[in-house]
Motif scaffolding. Structure first.
Motif, PDB file in Angstrom:
ATOM      1  N   THR A  54       0.837  -1.197   0.000  1.00  0.00           N
ATOM      2  CA  THR A  54       0.000   0.000   0.000  1.00  0.00           C
ATOM      3  C   THR A  54       0.875   1.251   0.000  1.00  0.00           C
ATOM      4  O   THR A  54       1.751   1.391   0.857  1.00  0.00           O
ATOM      5  CB  THR A  54      -0.911   0.027   1.240  1.00  0.00           C
ATOM      6  OG1 THR A  54      -1.730  -1.136   1.251  1.00  0.00           O
ATOM      7  CG2 THR A  54      -1.794   1.267   1.241  1.00  0.00           C
ATOM      8  N   PRO A  55       0.670   2.179  -0.941  1.00  0.00           N
ATOM      9  CA  PRO A  55       1.489   3.394  -0.973  1.00  0.00           C
ATOM     10  C   PRO A  55       1.384   4.186   0.327  1.00  0.00           C
ATOM     11  O   PRO A  55       0.284   4.465   0.811  1.00  0.00           O
ATOM     12  CB  PRO A  55       0.908   4.183  -2.147  1.00  0.00           C
ATOM     13  CG  PRO A  55       0.278   3.153  -3.030  1.00  0.00           C
ATOM     14  CD  PRO A  55      -0.273   2.116  -2.080  1.00  0.00           C
ATOM     15  N   THR A  75       5.855  -9.681   4.616  1.00  0.00           N
ATOM     16  CA  THR A  75       7.287  -9.512   4.376  1.00  0.00           C
ATOM     17  C   THR A  75       7.611  -8.205   3.669  1.00  0.00           C
ATOM     18  O   THR A  75       8.595  -7.536   3.976  1.00  0.00           O
ATOM     19  CB  THR A  75       7.808 -10.687   3.530  1.00  0.00           C
ATOM     20  OG1 THR A  75       7.552 -11.908   4.224  1.00  0.00           O
ATOM     21  CG2 THR A  75       9.302 -10.563   3.279  1.00  0.00           C
ATOM     22  N   GLY A  76       6.782  -7.825   2.692  1.00  0.00           N
ATOM     23  CA  GLY A  76       7.082  -6.674   1.852  1.00  0.00           C
ATOM     24  C   GLY A  76       6.883  -5.344   2.553  1.00  0.00           C
ATOM     25  O   GLY A  76       6.079  -5.211   3.472  1.00  0.00           O
ATOM     26  N   TYR A  77       7.622  -4.343   2.074  1.00  0.00           N
ATOM     27  CA  TYR A  77       7.466  -2.972   2.567  1.00  0.00           C
ATOM     28  C   TYR A  77       7.704  -1.978   1.427  1.00  0.00           C
ATOM     29  O   TYR A  77       8.057  -0.816   1.647  1.00  0.00           O
ATOM     30  CB  TYR A  77       8.434  -2.690   3.727  1.00  0.00           C
ATOM     31  CG  TYR A  77       9.857  -3.128   3.476  1.00  0.00           C
ATOM     32  CD1 TYR A  77      10.753  -2.329   2.770  1.00  0.00           C
ATOM     33  CD2 TYR A  77      10.318  -4.346   3.966  1.00  0.00           C
ATOM     34  CE1 TYR A  77      12.061  -2.737   2.541  1.00  0.00           C
ATOM     35  CE2 TYR A  77      11.625  -4.763   3.737  1.00  0.00           C
ATOM     36  CZ  TYR A  77      12.488  -3.960   3.034  1.00  0.00           C
ATOM     37  OH  TYR A  77      13.788  -4.359   2.815  1.00  0.00           O
ATOM     38  N   ASP A  78       7.495  -2.442   0.190  1.00  0.00           N
ATOM     39  CA  ASP A  78       7.804  -1.636  -0.985  1.00  0.00           C
ATOM     40  C   ASP A  78       6.911  -0.414  -1.145  1.00  0.00           C
ATOM     41  O   ASP A  78       7.284   0.538  -1.829  1.00  0.00           O
ATOM     42  CB  ASP A  78       7.727  -2.497  -2.253  1.00  0.00           C
ATOM     43  CG  ASP A  78       6.474  -3.373  -2.282  1.00  0.00           C
ATOM     44  OD1 ASP A  78       6.383  -4.271  -1.428  1.00  0.00           O
ATOM     45  OD2 ASP A  78       5.601  -3.153  -3.141  1.00  0.00           O
ATOM     46  N   GLY A  93       8.766  -1.656  10.461  1.00  0.00           N
ATOM     47  CA  GLY A  93       8.916  -3.073  10.760  1.00  0.00           C
ATOM     48  C   GLY A  93       8.131  -3.927   9.775  1.00  0.00           C
ATOM     49  O   GLY A  93       7.235  -3.451   9.079  1.00  0.00           O
ATOM     50  N   HIS A  94       8.487  -5.212   9.709  1.00  0.00           N
ATOM     51  CA  HIS A  94       7.764  -6.138   8.830  1.00  0.00           C
ATOM     52  C   HIS A  94       7.825  -7.540   9.432  1.00  0.00           C
ATOM     53  O   HIS A  94       8.162  -7.697  10.608  1.00  0.00           O
ATOM     54  CB  HIS A  94       8.330  -6.098   7.406  1.00  0.00           C
ATOM     55  CG  HIS A  94       9.751  -6.586   7.272  1.00  0.00           C
ATOM     56  ND1 HIS A  94      10.204  -7.308   6.191  1.00  0.00           N
ATOM     57  CD2 HIS A  94      10.834  -6.444   8.091  1.00  0.00           C
ATOM     58  CE1 HIS A  94      11.476  -7.581   6.329  1.00  0.00           C
ATOM     59  NE2 HIS A  94      11.887  -7.077   7.467  1.00  0.00           N
ATOM     60  N   SER A  95       7.491  -8.553   8.633  1.00  0.00           N
ATOM     61  CA  SER A  95       7.444  -9.941   9.122  1.00  0.00           C
ATOM     62  C   SER A  95       8.323 -10.816   8.238  1.00  0.00           C
ATOM     63  O   SER A  95       7.820 -11.614   7.444  1.00  0.00           O
ATOM     64  CB  SER A  95       5.997 -10.461   9.108  1.00  0.00           C
ATOM     65  OG  SER A  95       5.123  -9.573   9.754  1.00  0.00           O
ATOM     66  N   PRO A  96       9.633 -10.675   8.336  1.00  0.00           N
ATOM     67  CA  PRO A  96      10.530 -11.385   7.411  1.00  0.00           C
ATOM     68  C   PRO A  96      10.446 -12.902   7.544  1.00  0.00           C
ATOM     69  O   PRO A  96      10.562 -13.450   8.640  1.00  0.00           O
ATOM     70  CB  PRO A  96      11.922 -10.877   7.817  1.00  0.00           C
ATOM     71  CG  PRO A  96      11.767 -10.462   9.247  1.00  0.00           C
ATOM     72  CD  PRO A  96      10.377  -9.924   9.359  1.00  0.00           C
ATOM     73  N   ILE A 204      10.447 -15.566 -10.190  1.00  0.00           N
ATOM     74  CA  ILE A 204      10.680 -14.220  -9.694  1.00  0.00           C
ATOM     75  C   ILE A 204      10.404 -14.194  -8.194  1.00  0.00           C
ATOM     76  O   ILE A 204       9.268 -14.321  -7.745  1.00  0.00           O
ATOM     77  CB  ILE A 204       9.779 -13.187 -10.401  1.00  0.00           C
ATOM     78  CG1 ILE A 204       9.912 -13.320 -11.914  1.00  0.00           C
ATOM     79  CG2 ILE A 204      10.123 -11.775  -9.927  1.00  0.00           C
ATOM     80  CD1 ILE A 204      11.293 -13.051 -12.445  1.00  0.00           C
ATOM     81  N   ALA A 205      11.461 -14.022  -7.409  1.00  0.00           N
ATOM     82  CA  ALA A 205      11.322 -14.000  -5.945  1.00  0.00           C
ATOM     83  C   ALA A 205      12.096 -12.832  -5.346  1.00  0.00           C
ATOM     84  O   ALA A 205      12.460 -12.849  -4.176  1.00  0.00           O
ATOM     85  CB  ALA A 205      11.820 -15.325  -5.345  1.00  0.00           C
ATOM     86  N   VAL A 206      12.335 -11.799  -6.153  1.00  0.00           N
ATOM     87  CA  VAL A 206      13.118 -10.657  -5.720  1.00  0.00           C
ATOM     88  C   VAL A 206      12.220  -9.640  -5.014  1.00  0.00           C
ATOM     89  O   VAL A 206      11.025  -9.553  -5.292  1.00  0.00           O
ATOM     90  CB  VAL A 206      13.826 -10.004  -6.938  1.00  0.00           C
ATOM     91  CG1 VAL A 206      12.818  -9.288  -7.820  1.00  0.00           C
ATOM     92  CG2 VAL A 206      14.930  -9.069  -6.504  1.00  0.00           C
ATOM     93  N   ARG A 207      12.805  -8.876  -4.099  1.00  0.00           N
ATOM     94  CA  ARG A 207      12.040  -7.831  -3.418  1.00  0.00           C
ATOM     95  C   ARG A 207      11.774  -6.670  -4.382  1.00  0.00           C
ATOM     96  O   ARG A 207      12.658  -6.270  -5.139  1.00  0.00           O
ATOM     97  CB  ARG A 207      12.814  -7.321  -2.195  1.00  0.00           C
ATOM     98  CG  ARG A 207      12.000  -6.376  -1.321  1.00  0.00           C
ATOM     99  CD  ARG A 207      12.736  -6.010  -0.058  1.00  0.00           C
ATOM    100  NE  ARG A 207      12.959  -7.157   0.804  1.00  0.00           N
ATOM    101  CZ  ARG A 207      12.032  -7.712   1.578  1.00  0.00           C
ATOM    102  NH1 ARG A 207      10.807  -7.224   1.580  1.00  0.00           N
ATOM    103  NH2 ARG A 207      12.321  -8.742   2.341  1.00  0.00           N
ATOM    104  N   ALA A 208      10.573  -6.130  -4.352  1.00  0.00           N
ATOM    105  CA  ALA A 208      10.222  -5.024  -5.243  1.00  0.00           C
ATOM    106  C   ALA A 208      10.917  -3.742  -4.813  1.00  0.00           C
ATOM    107  O   ALA A 208      11.016  -3.435  -3.623  1.00  0.00           O
ATOM    108  CB  ALA A 208       8.714  -4.821  -5.242  1.00  0.00           C
ATOM    109  N   SER A 209      11.406  -3.006  -5.790  1.00  0.00           N
ATOM    110  CA  SER A 209      12.064  -1.733  -5.542  1.00  0.00           C
ATOM    111  C   SER A 209      12.114  -0.964  -6.849  1.00  0.00           C
ATOM    112  O   SER A 209      11.746  -1.482  -7.911  1.00  0.00           O
ATOM    113  CB  SER A 209      13.485  -1.951  -5.009  1.00  0.00           C
ATOM    114  OG  SER A 209      14.305  -2.531  -6.022  1.00  0.00           O
TER     115      SER A 209
END
Length: 316
Positions: A54-55, A75-78, A93-96, A204-209
């Motif tokens: 979510t932006p 997990t994500g925080y993008d 924080g997140h849930s890695p 595709i398992a890369v973190r979004a950025s």
């Protein structure tokens, strides 16, 4: 009195019930808090829970003057502007790894579904084609997974679990990641292009950025080739969807399995009409066990923050 926590994203109440007994939840239903709650109540909010995609930018943070913690469910925080958060000294924080196993399972499910044409075979039975021995070019024998080359883009918690799972299918496994790991038994490739040229299935398992936005483009899909399949359980932004639609239509690649899309919850009509793509509604981490684990991380992060301590799952 329980500490006030804003539910920033639109989240089902079934996922937030665990937090209600520990904190005073202010659920905005996905709307800006200042449009739902009185100004004096908004001014007291010190922490919020959000879905990572979510932006959440600088202007959104500035509407919450007391905000000190952003806790991502998952997990994500993008979606979070980390630079803006750092400028305001807001911890994120997140849930890695909390849902890594579940997401890896869906990646394998999509790999099997697209390479073995599960949806096509299902339709062939349902519409009577099999019973009537109706010829179908889509039912021609596909290549076997045994000996297939599977490339994993992104070797974090999820990527590692995907690699270990697909290796059990007697595949060759390679990967590209910013960091090369000496402890992994898989072949390392120096670039995503090199990985795509080598593999038959690209996971595709890369973190979004910003760096990974549309990194899977028309040129990369050509490198994957006409027998190639792509599976995405990361974020829809990693793939240029227009280029993927064109590649699937033109036979530049053989198929795709997608759990994520550029604009959710909507998948482009062009994708939904194609027989060589398998689509699921972002269900990768949606298991009971994953939600319990993610909720535990959220509670631990919020408890630490309100206790004046560093969050145990803080984004570095």
């Amino acid at each position: 009195m329980p500490d006030k926590v804003l539910i920033y994203s639109r989240l089902p109440k079934s996922l937030t019930q665990r937090f209600a007994g520990r904190f005073d939840l202010l659920d905005s239903g996905g709307k800006p808090a200042h449009e739902v709650f009185p100004a004096d109540e908004v001014a007291q909010i010190r922490a919020l829970i959000t879905a990572g995609g979510t932006p959440l930018g600088a202007a959104d943070m500035d509407r919450l003057p007391a905000l000190g913690a952003i806790v991502c469910y998952g997990t994500g925080y993008d979606g979070v502007d980390l630079k803006a958060a750092a400028a305001r000294n807001i911890a994120v924080g997140h849930s890695p790894g909390a849902n890594a196993a579940a997401v890896a399972d869906v990646a394998v499910m999509l790999m099997l579904a697209t390479t073995r044409r599960l949806t096509v075979a299902d339709a062939y039975v349902r519409d009577g084609g099999w019973a009537s021995a109706k010829p179908s070019p889509l039912m021609k024998p596909p290549p076997s997974l045994a000996g297939c080359k599977v490339g994993v883009y992104g070797m974090g918690e999820i990527g590692r679990k995907i690699a270990s799972r697909v290796a059990a299918f007697e595949t060759e496994v390679g990967y590209f990641n910013r960091t090369r790991y000496d402890d992994l038994p898989y072949q390392y490739f120096p670039s995503l292009d090199a990985l795509a040229e080598w593999c038959t299935v690209l996971m595709i398992a890369v973190r979004a950025s910003a760096e990974t936005t549309h990194v899977v483009n028309a040129d990369l899909l050509k490198k994957l080739g006409t027998d190639g399949h792509i599976v995405n359980i990361s974020r829809g932004s990693v793939i240029d969807e227009r280029a993927l639609v064109a590649a699937l239509k033109e036979g530049t690649v053989a198929g795709a399995g997608l759990d994520v899309f550029e604009t959710e919850p909507h998948a482009p009509d062009e994708l939904t009409s194609l027989p060589n793509v398998v689509l699921t509604p972002h269900i990768g981490g949606n298991t009971r066990e994953s939600h319990v684990a993610m909720q535990a991380c959220v509670v631990a992060n919020l408890t630490a923050f309100f206790g004046g301590e560093m969050m145990p799952y803080q984004v570095k």
